[in-house]
Design a protein around this motif. Structure first.
Motif, PDB file in Angstrom:
ATOM      1  N   VAL A  60       0.881  -1.172   0.000  1.00 24.02           N
ATOM      2  CA  VAL A  60       0.000   0.000   0.000  1.00 24.02           C
ATOM      3  C   VAL A  60       0.913   1.215   0.000  1.00 24.02           C
ATOM      4  O   VAL A  60       1.917   1.246   0.720  1.00 24.02           O
ATOM      5  N   ILE A  61       0.591   2.193  -0.860  1.00 17.91           N
ATOM      6  CA  ILE A  61       1.455   3.377  -0.962  1.00 17.91           C
ATOM      7  C   ILE A  61       0.639   4.593  -0.537  1.00 17.91           C
ATOM      8  O   ILE A  61      -0.487   4.777  -0.995  1.00 17.91           O
ATOM      9  N   LYS A  62       1.180   5.370   0.380  1.00 16.70           N
ATOM     10  CA  LYS A  62       0.550   6.649   0.748  1.00 16.70           C
ATOM     11  C   LYS A  62       1.540   7.758   0.408  1.00 16.70           C
ATOM     12  O   LYS A  62       2.734   7.623   0.658  1.00 16.70           O
ATOM     13  N   VAL A  63       0.985   8.834  -0.195  1.00 14.31           N
ATOM     14  CA  VAL A  63       1.838   9.940  -0.647  1.00 14.31           C
ATOM     15  C   VAL A  63       1.682  11.096   0.337  1.00 14.31           C
ATOM     16  O   VAL A  63       0.556  11.441   0.699  1.00 14.31           O
ATOM     17  N   PHE A  64       2.817  11.650   0.777  1.00 16.17           N
ATOM     18  CA  PHE A  64       2.708  12.811   1.680  1.00 16.17           C
ATOM     19  C   PHE A  64       3.249  14.054   0.981  1.00 16.17           C
ATOM     20  O   PHE A  64       3.982  13.959   0.001  1.00 16.17           O
ATOM     21  N   LYS A  65       2.863  15.208   1.506  1.00 19.51           N
ATOM     22  CA  LYS A  65       3.259  16.476   0.877  1.00 19.51           C
ATOM     23  C   LYS A  65       4.780  16.631   0.953  1.00 19.51           C
ATOM     24  O   LYS A  65       5.422  16.153   1.870  1.00 19.51           O
ATOM     25  N   HIS A  66       5.297  17.330  -0.029  1.00 22.76           N
ATOM     26  CA  HIS A  66       6.746  17.432  -0.183  1.00 22.76           C
ATOM     27  C   HIS A  66       7.414  17.988   1.068  1.00 22.76           C
ATOM     28  O   HIS A  66       7.086  19.103   1.487  1.00 22.76           O
ATOM     29  N   ASN A  67       8.281  17.165   1.694  1.00 19.95           N
ATOM     30  CA  ASN A  67       9.111  17.629   2.816  1.00 19.95           C
ATOM     31  C   ASN A  67       8.288  18.143   3.985  1.00 19.95           C
ATOM     32  O   ASN A  67       8.748  18.987   4.748  1.00 19.95           O
ATOM     33  N   ASP A  68       7.058  17.634   4.130  1.00 13.60           N
ATOM     34  CA  ASP A  68       6.153  18.162   5.158  1.00 13.60           C
ATOM     35  C   ASP A  68       6.087  17.167   6.325  1.00 13.60           C
ATOM     36  O   ASP A  68       5.402  16.144   6.230  1.00 13.60           O
ATOM     37  N   ILE A  69       6.786  17.463   7.388  1.00  7.24           N
ATOM     38  CA  ILE A  69       6.921  16.532   8.513  1.00  7.24           C
ATOM     39  C   ILE A  69       5.575  16.290   9.180  1.00  7.24           C
ATOM     40  O   ILE A  69       5.229  15.164   9.536  1.00  7.24           O
ATOM     41  N   GLU A  70       4.768  17.361   9.319  1.00 11.13           N
ATOM     42  CA  GLU A  70       3.458  17.171   9.986  1.00 11.13           C
ATOM     43  C   GLU A  70       2.620  16.182   9.187  1.00 11.13           C
ATOM     44  O   GLU A  70       1.973  15.287   9.744  1.00 11.13           O
ATOM     45  N   ASP A  71       2.655  16.347   7.858  1.00 15.14           N
ATOM     46  CA  ASP A  71       1.823  15.460   7.026  1.00 15.14           C
ATOM     47  C   ASP A  71       2.290  14.005   7.140  1.00 15.14           C
ATOM     48  O   ASP A  71       1.478  13.094   7.214  1.00 15.14           O
ATOM     49  N   VAL A  72       3.601  13.819   7.175  1.00 12.33           N
ATOM     50  CA  VAL A  72       4.130  12.447   7.300  1.00 12.33           C
ATOM     51  C   VAL A  72       3.670  11.851   8.623  1.00 12.33           C
ATOM     52  O   VAL A  72       3.160  10.737   8.695  1.00 12.33           O
ATOM     53  N   GLU A  73       3.835  12.635   9.699  1.00 11.60           N
ATOM     54  CA  GLU A  73       3.478  12.108  11.029  1.00 11.60           C
ATOM     55  C   GLU A  73       1.993  11.773  11.072  1.00 11.60           C
ATOM     56  O   GLU A  73       1.606  10.720  11.576  1.00 11.60           O
ATOM     57  N   ARG A  74       1.184  12.628  10.501  1.00 13.46           N
ATOM     58  CA  ARG A  74      -0.265  12.385  10.523  1.00 13.46           C
ATOM     59  C   ARG A  74      -0.576  11.089   9.782  1.00 13.46           C
ATOM     60  O   ARG A  74      -1.257  10.194  10.285  1.00 13.46           O
ATOM     61  N   LYS A  75      -0.004  10.914   8.618  1.00 18.71           N
ATOM     62  CA  LYS A  75      -0.295   9.706   7.827  1.00 18.71           C
ATOM     63  C   LYS A  75       0.261   8.475   8.507  1.00 18.71           C
ATOM     64  O   LYS A  75      -0.341   7.405   8.500  1.00 18.71           O
ATOM     65  N   LEU A  76       1.406   8.635   9.156  1.00 17.81           N
ATOM     66  CA  LEU A  76       2.020   7.509   9.859  1.00 17.81           C
ATOM     67  C   LEU A  76       1.139   7.082  11.030  1.00 17.81           C
ATOM     68  O   LEU A  76       0.839   5.902  11.219  1.00 17.81           O
ATOM     69  N   ARG A  77       0.682   8.060  11.796  1.00 18.72           N
ATOM     70  CA  ARG A  77      -0.164   7.743  12.954  1.00 18.72           C
ATOM     71  C   ARG A  77      -1.444   7.059  12.487  1.00 18.72           C
ATOM     72  O   ARG A  77      -1.839   6.008  13.008  1.00 18.72           O
ATOM     73  N   GLU A  78      -2.080   7.661  11.454  1.00 19.53           N
ATOM     74  CA  GLU A  78      -3.336   7.062  10.952  1.00 19.53           C
ATOM     75  C   GLU A  78      -3.090   5.621  10.525  1.00 19.53           C
ATOM     76  O   GLU A  78      -3.839   4.715  10.863  1.00 19.53           O
ATOM     77  N   ALA A  79      -2.005   5.426   9.801  1.00 20.11           N
ATOM     78  CA  ALA A  79      -1.721   4.082   9.271  1.00 20.11           C
ATOM     79  C   ALA A  79      -1.521   3.096  10.402  1.00 20.11           C
ATOM     80  O   ALA A  79      -2.034   1.977  10.382  1.00 20.11           O
ATOM     81  N   ILE A  80      -0.810   3.523  11.444  1.00 23.09           N
ATOM     82  CA  ILE A  80      -0.538   2.583  12.554  1.00 23.09           C
ATOM     83  C   ILE A  80      -1.807   2.334  13.353  1.00 23.09           C
ATOM     84  O   ILE A  80      -2.129   1.207  13.736  1.00 23.09           O
TER      85      ILE A  80
END
Lengths: 480, 131, 39
Positions: free
Chosen positions: A216-236
């Motif tokens: 499964v691939i999720k795309v996050f906004k370019h160099n955006d740490i908040e977006d990565v963390e949000r997607k990571l938390r949701e995924a976990i």
């Protein structure tokens, strides 16, 4: 990183331009379909019309009607080594760039388009001599894979040197940079239950590698740490789709320097994130290895983080070492796994020996193992050139993206015609530049992308900057 | 369709279309508005719901987008995004304007309503991917 | 030159530019006529 937004008027005029080009594109397609205009592109043969169509006519609409109009500015053939200056072959066309023919003349231009950060793209000097010797000793091609007969001593020497250069346990090298990503990510993320978090501006080889595995691939906004963390938390928290089971593996894929934006990854934040959530980090240093950091070790040295904190270090030898191919470096366990399971080591021929020797020689010069400080001087020269060039462009009022320390300087032009005019005008001034448009960049952010090199002298840069300023005034490019 | 300035450009493009139609001598205001609405909706339907694929090679998705209309490709198929809401609202607003300027004439109303439904029905989430 | 760049006509061939300008002239003429009739 600076990403100044474009003035609204400019964006609207860009869309207006696309609208006019599309209108005329449909009109020209109508003329071709009705036979008024000859069709130069590939079309189905009459007697094949009952078969599945080979050509998606709509899919090549953009190519036929927009790309073709500025094709003389792209893929210019050069006929010399791509060092600080190079010879560009002159081409002309009689039918709207459908057929370009060489006039036999060449033009000596300042080279701002090639990836040659440390200036190792030379046809003389210690690297070239060593490569020539390797050519004599091993021959040009290796006609077998690493797992069969294509495993030379020089490959092992290259891998030891690479691991020593990066400060990690072990490294494995491949003959092609693109394949290093696209053929190894499937070997790392095989099987179900894996998740990949990928930056939206990742290179096509990373995208292809991620798509080749069934994750499964999720795309996050370019160099955006908040977006990565949000997607990571949701995924976990949510787990795998439908079954909500925990993910087996989560891999975050980022690049050290983004070659279209000139931006530098915020590596410490990503390392903090991966430790916090137990994910793996894949760092593609295609553009940053050799070009960043006090001693050229790349973005890990630039940020002062331990290279061992990055699980998978990837990079290429194309941009800073004047060679080709790529490497993956990391723990011994990881590298042994890749040596055994990577598509490249199983199916692809190994790296050509002279190319491997070029990398070894240039890497040793950078590390100072050749007994001189030429490597250091090149690194310092590149850093000075990058800063100087970018700051002068900003002073002139151009829209420049990215980070001050990045050797890639994207100059935004927005409107498609301006990149064609810019490339032609700079060619008249004997400056070779690369212009980039959709789909390599967002639709409204066409740009010229300058690649600085340690081989550029200050006089060259000043001449180029004056030419850019003149052309920028004429084309009204100073939007900032 | 997500990038900066696209909505402004969309509105300006529809305005230019209307002004061009309004400048045709033998059309009155009501006909110009109905024609604006009809041309806009037919263009909207062709570009968003009839054409499939992309006008450039997307070699990184193994041709997956070749079977999807432009509307289905917006935001990777996610529903109720702001872009979708904007593209859903535009025909409605144009329909309201056209009805007002045609003084709710029945014939114009039927033409405007039918073309508006032509572009609204395919935009419903229930019809995503339906052929 | 700048007008051609901003309107993307720079990328069209000469005959396409003439076609575009003639369409533009027709639209402007109709606008002027309709505006004068209107006032």
């Amino acid at each position: 990183d600076s990403f100044e937004p474009a003035p609204r008027v400019v964006v609207f005029l860009t869309y207006l331009g696309y609208g006019i080009l599309m209108l005329f594109g449909y009109f020209r397609d109508f003329l071709r379909k009705s036979g008024v205009e000859t069709t130069h592109s590939a079309i189905e043969r009459k007697n094949m019309k009952d078969f599945v169509p080979l050509y998606q006519s709509f899919e090549s609409f953009y190519k036929r009607n927009i790309y073709m109009r500025l094709r003389d500015c792209l893929n210019r053939p050069i006929c010399s080594v791509p060092s600080a200056e190079f010879d560009i072959s002159e081409r002309v066309s009689d039918d709207g760039n459908w057929h370009l023919r060489l006039t036999g003349k060449t033009r000596r231009c300042v080279n701002l388009g090639s990836y040659n950060y440390l200036g190792f793209a030379e046809n003389k000097g210690p690297c070239a001599d060593a490569a020539a010797e390797a050519l004599q000793q091993y021959g040009a091609g290796v006609c077998s894979t690493r797992q069969e007969l294509g495993n030379y001593k020089i490959h092992e020497e290259l891998e030891e040197t690479t691991a020593r250069f990066l400060g990690v346990e072990d490294a494995v090298t491949f003959g092609m940079g693109f394949a290093t990503n696209s053929m190894n990510i499937p070997a790392l993320m095989g099987g179900k239950g894996c998740l990949i978090l990928s930056d939206e501006l990742n290179h096509a080889s990373l995208v292809l590698g991620a798509r080749l595995c069934s994750t499964v691939i999720k795309v996050f906004k370019h160099n955006d740490i908040e977006d990565v963390e949000r997607k990571l938390r949701e995924a976990i928290i949510n787990g795998q789709p439908r079954r909500q089971r925990a993910w087996r593996k989560i891999l975050i894929i980022v690049e050290g320097i983004y070659s279209m934006e000139g931006s530098i990854i915020k590596l410490p934040d990503f390392i903090r994130l991966k430790k916090k959530y137990g994910a793996y980090l894949y760092l593609d240093e295609a553009h940053s290895v050799g070009a960043l950091g006090e001693t050229g070790r790349g973005v890990t040295e630039y940020w002062g983080v331990d290279p061992r904190d990055v699980d998978i270090m990837m990079g290429t030898f194309t941009k800073s070492f004047g060679a080709a191919g790529g490497y993956i470096a990391g723990s011994k366990r990881l590298i042994n796994h890749l040596r055994a399971y990577s598509h490249s080591t199983t199916y692809a021929c190994s790296m050509s020996a002279p190319v491997a020797q070029q990398v070894i020689s240039s890497m040793k010069i950078i590390m100072g193992e050749d007994g001189t400080n030429r490597g250091q001087l090149r690194i310092k020269q590149l850093a000075a050139n990058s800063k100087y060039f970018r700051q002068r462009l900003v002073e002139m009022g151009f829209m420049v993206y990215g980070n001050d320390d990045s050797p890639i300087v994207p100059l935004l032009m927005y409107m498609v015609p301006k990149i064609a005019a810019f490339s032609r005008e700079m060619y008249e001034q004997n400056v070779g530049v690369v212009v980039v448009g959709y789909p390599a960049t967002p639709l409204t952010e066409t740009r010229a992308r300058f690649c600085l090199s340690a081989a550029h002298t200050r006089e060259m840069l000043d001449k180029v900057l004056d030419d850019i300023s003149d052309v920028g005034d004429r084309l009204q490019l100073k939007y900032s | 369709l997500n990038s900066r300035g696209i909505w402004l450009s969309y509105v300006i493009a529809v305005t230019i279309l209307h002004l061009v139609l309004l400048s045709i001598p033998f059309l009155n205001v009501a006909q110009a508005w109905t024609l604006t609405n009809v041309v806009h909706n037919i263009g909207n339907y062709i570009f968003l719901h009839m054409l499939k694929g992309t006008p450039w090679e997307t070699n990184w998705d193994q041709g997956k987008s070749r079977l999807l209309t432009h509307w289905e490709q917006i935001d990777f198929g996610e529903q109720f995004t702001t872009t979708r809401k904007f593209l859903f609202l535009a025909p409605v607003i144009l329909f309201i304007l056209a009805s007002f300027y045609t003084k709710y004439d029945p014939l114009h109303f039927i033409i405007n309503l039918s073309t508006m439904l032509l572009v609204l029905i395919p935009k419903l989430p229930q019809l995503h991917g339906v052929r | 030159y700048r007008y051609l760049l901003v309107t993307a006509l720079y990328m069209l061939q000469p005959w396409e530019r003439h076609l575009f300008h003639s369409c533009l002239a027709v639209v402007l003429a109709m606008s002027v006529y309709s505006t004068s009739v209107f006032f």
